[in-house]
Structure formats: C-alpha cells, structure tokens
Enzyme design. Structure first.
Site, short mmCIF file in Angstrom:
data_model
loop_
_atom_site.label_atom_id
_atom_site.label_comp_id
_atom_site.label_asym_id
_atom_site.label_seq_id
_atom_site.Cartn_x
_atom_site.Cartn_y
_atom_site.Cartn_z
N ASP A 52 0.80 -1.55 0.12
CA ASP A 52 0.34 0.13 -0.34
C ASP A 52 1.02 1.11 -0.08
OD1 ASP A 52 1.07 -0.48 2.39
OD2 ASP A 52 -1.31 0.25 3.63
N SER A 53 2.18 1.31 -0.22
CA SER A 53 2.84 1.99 -0.17
C SER A 53 2.97 2.38 -1.54
CB SER A 53 4.39 1.49 0.33
OG SER A 53 4.99 0.53 -0.55
N ASP A 91 -0.91 -5.98 -0.43
CA ASP A 91 -1.47 -5.19 1.24
C ASP A 91 -3.30 -4.83 0.98
OD1 ASP A 91 0.76 -4.98 3.11
OD2 ASP A 91 1.33 -3.22 1.35
N LYS A 121 -1.11 -9.58 2.93
CA LYS A 121 -0.44 -8.82 4.39
C LYS A 121 -1.79 -8.02 4.83
CE LYS A 121 3.22 -6.08 3.60
NZ LYS A 121 2.96 -4.67 4.55
N GLU A 123 -1.66 -5.26 8.36
CA GLU A 123 -0.66 -4.91 9.54
C GLU A 123 -1.78 -4.84 10.87
OE1 GLU A 123 -0.22 -0.74 8.66
OE2 GLU A 123 1.11 -0.95 6.88
N GLU A 190 9.02 -4.23 10.80
CA GLU A 190 9.52 -3.35 10.56
C GLU A 190 10.32 -1.97 11.18
OE1 GLU A 190 6.58 -1.13 7.55
OE2 GLU A 190 7.83 1.12 7.14
O1 KIV Z 1 3.52 -1.08 1.69
C1 KIV Z 1 4.13 -1.11 1.62
O2 KIV Z 1 5.35 -0.84 0.92
C2 KIV Z 1 5.27 -2.54 2.95
C3 KIV Z 1 6.73 -2.69 2.89
C4 KIV Z 1 7.87 -0.98 3.25
C5 KIV Z 1 6.80 -3.71 4.48
O3 KIV Z 1 4.29 -2.76 3.80
#
Ligand code: KIV
Length: 272
Positions: A52-53, A91, A121, A123, A190
């Site tokens: 989600d980055s 994510d 994934k 969080e 992280e």
């Molecule tokens: O969204 C992302 O890129 C991440 C990484 C920083 C692990 O969760």
C-alpha cells in the site's frame, strides 16, 4: 497459446518455509505495475509485495491511508500479468479489514479473485486476529506485519523506530507468536531494534522478513523505488540505494527536451 509458466520453479509459501529451515535468506521487494514487476521477477526476487506504499510512491499521498481496495486490485493484477516465479503478496488497505472479520474476508477474496494474487498482508497483531483467522478459513495465505505499521501512523504520530521500550517489545513478541499460531506463513517486521528482530526470528518457525529490523531476521524487504534511487528525499538508515535513477532519469529527459528544442531529434534515421 499462453506463456508456459510451469517451466519455472515458482516460489510458494512452502518454499519459503524450506528457505527458513535451510537458513537461506528470503528476498522481497515491492512492485505496483507490470513493467517494474517484470524486471523484479526476472532478477530472481522471491516475494513481490504489492504494497500500500503505492499510495505514497505511485499516487503521491503523504500516508498509506487513502489507497482503496479497487486501486490495490488494479496494481496487483498488473503485477500478476508480469511474473513467472515470485510469490505475490498484496496489502489489504486501511479500512478494509480492521474491526470486521467478515469485511476482511470479503476484501481478501476480492483481491484473490480479481487480481490473481497469491496471498494478502495485514498490519497488526492481537487486535486484528479475528480477521486473520477468518481469511485463513478460506484458504488464503496471510502475511503479518508488526513493528512500525504505517496504517497506524496517526496513532504513533511518527515514523521513528518502534518497540524500544520493554512493554512494546514484549507485546510485539506475543503478537508475533499469535500470528504464527493463527497460521500466518510469514511476518514483515518494520523498523525495530536489531536485537528484537533477531529474537522474534529465533522464536518463530515461520520466516520473519525485516525492513529496518537488522540482519539476523530471515529475509529483507525494501521499496523498489527507494532501492533504485527514484525517490530521493527519503533517506532512512535502513535503506541501501543501488542506483540514482532520479538524477539519471531527469538528466535523460533534459537531454530529450534539448534535442527536441534544437530540432536534433528526430534525425534522418529516426523518421520514415
Ligand atoms: O507497503 C509497503 O511497501 C510495505 C513495506 C514497507 C513492507 O508494507
């Protein structure tokens, strides 16, 4: 006839368990689009994260919170069309799994069905365990994410190192064990102290993949645009840059602008 994907050894969640057992480090990078995913996969990465980055890197938002499930599915399906070998993790974005396990399951099913990704994934630890368990009942592999969890940035108030205090470190270890017990196949850890990273990796059978969690975890993940130096204002200690693409790309584009303005481009060989 479609490309023969079966000729390639694919990375599965079982392969990742074997890597941990054999002490082979796991490599993981982000990708959000077809072209980048093709290069990352061809280079032999084990896991591609459709993170989600993308909210920061692709859309220019300040945080990861605004990205939507539809946008994550769009990015994930572009990545899936490019890859032959890597395991693809997507994510679940903010607001699509917290506090409602039925919604979490629906979100995960949408990602799997509409993008063709291999896993999701989420969080968090104890507070989202019901969501993780419910997703797992559908046979969808889940990767956990502990330590600095950017979707909770407004709770933390800062992107600095997490779990420096004993109480937070203890909770993190308990959460990691909980995620393993629930059936997660791996955990991203992280921005935590390296000795805590090592402790978590040693106390779990599933792989722990670090970003700013030291060298004694089972693998490493970075944002590809950071590693390639396409983003140049983000300089955390854990980042190793392998290229300076921001400068190289802007220099190349400056040359193109100059060539167009001076009528140097196109030349005789570059026209019909
Ligand atoms: O969204 C992302 O890129 C991440 C990484 C920083 C692990 O969760």
């Amino acid at each position: 006839m479609s490309v023969q994907k079966k000729n390639f050894k694919r990375i599965t969640t079982n392969v990742l368990q074997e890597m941990k057992r054999d002490g082979e480090k796991i490599s993981m990078l982000t990708a959000y689009d077809f072209t980048m995913a093709k290069m990352v996969d061809a280079a032999g990465i084990d896991i591609i994260l459709v993170g989600d980055s993308a909210s920061n890197v692709m859309a220019g938002h300040e945080t990861t919170l605004p990205i939507t499930l539809d946008q994550m599915i769009y990015h994930a399906s572009s990545v899936i069309r490019a890859i032959y070998r890597a395991l693809v993790v997507v994510d679940l974005p903010f607001g699509t799994y917290q506090g409602n396990s039925k919604e979490a399951l629906n979100s995960a099913i949408r990602v799997m069905k509409e993008s063709g990704a291999h896993s999701v994934k989420l969080e968090g630890g104890a507070e989202i365990i019901e969501s993780i368990e419910r997703i797992l009942t559908a046979g969808i592999p889940v990767m956990g994410h502990l330590g600095l969890t950017p979707q909770s940035i407004y709770k933390f108030g800062t992107y600095t190192v997490r779990a420096n205090e004993e109480a937070e470190a203890n909770k993190l270890i308990e959460d990691a064990k909980l995620l393993e017990k629930a059936g997660c196949f791996a955990i991203v850890l992280e921005k935590v102290p390296a000795d805590l990273g090592e402790k978590v990796a040693k106390s779990l059978k599933i792989p722990v993949i670090g970003i700013g969690a030291g060298g004694q975890v089972d693998g490493q993940v970075l944002v590809t645009h950071d590693l390639l130096g396409m983003t140049h204002e983000f300089n955390p200690r854990f980042l190793r840059r392998y290229l300076s693409l921001y400068e190289q790309i802007t220099d190349a584009i400056k040359s193109y602008v100059k060539d167009v303005k001076t009528a140097d481009f196109p030349n005789e060989k570059e026209q019909y």
